[in-house]
Write a protein that holds these residues in place. Sequence first.
Motif, short mmCIF file in Angstrom:
data_model
loop_
_atom_site.label_atom_id
_atom_site.label_comp_id
_atom_site.label_asym_id
_atom_site.label_seq_id
_atom_site.Cartn_x
_atom_site.Cartn_y
_atom_site.Cartn_z
N PHE A 164 56.88 57.36 41.15
CA PHE A 164 55.31 56.79 40.77
C PHE A 164 54.61 57.43 41.63
N SER A 165 54.04 58.30 41.18
CA SER A 165 52.84 59.12 41.72
C SER A 165 51.62 58.31 42.06
N GLU A 166 51.20 57.29 41.29
CA GLU A 166 50.21 56.45 41.60
C GLU A 166 50.52 54.96 41.51
N ILE A 167 50.28 54.23 42.52
CA ILE A 167 50.68 52.94 42.48
C ILE A 167 49.41 52.21 42.87
N ARG A 168 49.02 50.96 42.03
CA ARG A 168 47.52 50.33 42.21
C ARG A 168 47.92 49.05 42.22
N THR A 169 47.74 48.08 43.18
CA THR A 169 47.97 46.61 43.32
C THR A 169 46.72 45.88 43.08
N ARG A 170 46.62 44.49 43.27
CA ARG A 170 45.36 43.79 43.15
C ARG A 170 44.54 44.17 44.50
N GLU A 171 45.06 44.77 45.38
CA GLU A 171 44.01 45.30 46.55
C GLU A 171 43.36 46.58 46.31
N PHE A 172 43.86 47.08 45.18
CA PHE A 172 42.59 48.13 44.66
C PHE A 172 41.35 47.73 44.22
N ARG A 173 40.39 48.64 44.02
CA ARG A 173 39.01 48.12 43.81
C ARG A 173 39.02 47.62 42.04
N TYR A 174 40.00 48.25 41.40
CA TYR A 174 39.94 48.25 39.94
C TYR A 174 41.24 47.37 39.70
N VAL A 175 41.11 46.32 39.03
CA VAL A 175 42.28 45.46 38.20
C VAL A 175 42.14 45.16 36.85
N LYS A 176 43.19 45.09 36.02
CA LYS A 176 43.39 44.77 34.79
C LYS A 176 42.68 43.61 34.42
N PRO A 177 42.01 43.50 33.46
CA PRO A 177 41.81 44.53 32.51
C PRO A 177 40.64 45.26 32.48
N ASP A 178 40.20 45.58 33.56
CA ASP A 178 39.31 46.52 33.68
C ASP A 178 39.48 48.06 33.49
N LYS A 179 38.78 48.68 32.63
CA LYS A 179 39.46 49.94 31.95
C LYS A 179 39.41 50.85 32.92
N ARG A 180 38.32 50.73 34.17
CA ARG A 180 38.13 51.81 35.06
C ARG A 180 39.30 51.96 35.77
N LEU A 181 40.19 50.87 35.77
CA LEU A 181 41.66 50.96 36.63
C LEU A 181 42.48 52.37 36.11
N LEU A 182 42.50 52.33 34.72
CA LEU A 182 43.37 53.40 33.97
C LEU A 182 42.49 54.66 33.99
N LEU A 183 41.25 54.59 33.86
CA LEU A 183 40.53 55.90 33.87
C LEU A 183 40.62 56.70 35.58
#
Length: 514
Positions: A164-183
């Motif tokens: 998993f080269s990229e891991i994002r949790t709720r501590e990241f600035r963008y969280v689902k369902p904000d599309k900025r997360l996947l962008l």
Amino acid sequence: MHALSKQQLKLRCQHAVHHQRRLYFIRPTAAAAPGSVSALTADLSTGLARQRLLYDGVVFDMDGTLTQAHIDFADMRARTGIPVGDLFVAMESWEEPERIKQSMDVILEIEAEAAKSVQGKEGLLELLQMLRGSDVKVALVTRNTNSSVAAFFQLIGEEWRGLFSEIRTREFRYVKPDKRLLLDVAQAWQLHPGRLLMVGDSFEDVEVGNAAGTATCLVAGGGNEAPGSNIGPPPGAIPTLSVSSLVELRRFLQDTAPCSSGEQGSDLSSSSSSSSSSSSSSLGMLGWSLRSSSESESDDEEAALPWLDPTAPGSPAAGLDFVDHLVEAGLLCTASTSFPRMGAAAGGLQACALGGGHRVLHVGCGDGALTKMLASKGLQVIGVDADVSAGTKRGLRCVAFEGAPLAAGSLSTLAASLKEPADAVLIYTGAAAGTAAGQGFSSAECLSVAALQEYRSVVKPSSGCVCVEVPLSSGSSAEEVQAQLRAAGYAVVCLDVLPAAGGQQRLRVVGRPQ
């Protein structure tokens, strides 16, 4: 050395058995046919060949998708006081910091307890092994905590973390369902979003993928909700494809893998071969953001714009392009994080140092699909419509019209409840058929003298704006709309008549009450 649980032993044994049966690919010596896409790419680090898949990147949700999390959502909803809808969206709409903190404490407590008994889904390691043998990038995005992710890798083995080269949790600035997360993930990989596949078990997983323009896959499970519940996906949350298990997902990825001849591959997990699909069929499995660039070249307008229908598989909520236009023009200010109120009140999510986004009144919120996407950008949104039951079920803050929609006094209840005027009123109606069915508004309805007066009662004077994109009423013109706004005391910021869609032109206009 500490003892492994039965589940860990089972997963490790499955891994060992599968490793012995690993399929190795021989590097082809002959060049691929001109114009074809090779199914094998060189692994320079090992000298082995790696399998090429339809997608260049796969993004996974964790709970309920890769793992079987034993979370009691009925208890969580009862203790947080959120009977329906997205928990995060509902909590972000609250204005009491202490209430947010108490509810987040409940969620953290339940999640921590569930992490102790987490189990891997059937077929998990076989799927990961197949992806490891491909040239596909893999990411993990979850609204759970860093500690829960650590528990996941402790379960399946730390050796898998590197996949998993990229891991994002709720501590990241963008969280689902904000599309900025996947962008953000797509940008980190330097890949087109349409070449990614978002895999999850909840509507939020599908919504974030559809909004970002990736392909989406819904894994059966109902978003970790009560077993046996069968709730149809709302507009904007309809996946590109659905699978019943990770086993079926692995077979799908193998079936759709391009061969050196440019055709579809066969299912490597069975002796039978699947029928080949056409290139157009493969294109339909990619994200709409990539399909649009190809299909827009079609001479058939109806065929060229299928992704604009929010009820079509893989399509986003209607109106997101309008919202993007407003943000890019500086007329709508989103927060730099997805859920700033939650972050500030409860921690665990990043809080926006400069405060949240604009206060927005989404008039004609309808099914709440676009309203929810606005809320996920850190905007403080209130939906308004004659019937707000659909929006309320999504966890949104909504207020019904007082009397006839957009008539004199129709926003009086809302105006009285606001602590301060809104920064923007947003009105969007999609297809012209929507107004014919009694949904949404035409330009004549939402820009009437009475409606323009009602907006004044809820939006900031001079700095606030009324943003409208709706079907242009028959017999109306841009010049008439401009004159009407000026006569009502509005400064016209921008006004465009968009090309006809579905047989009717569309009006896009922004005005400021003076």
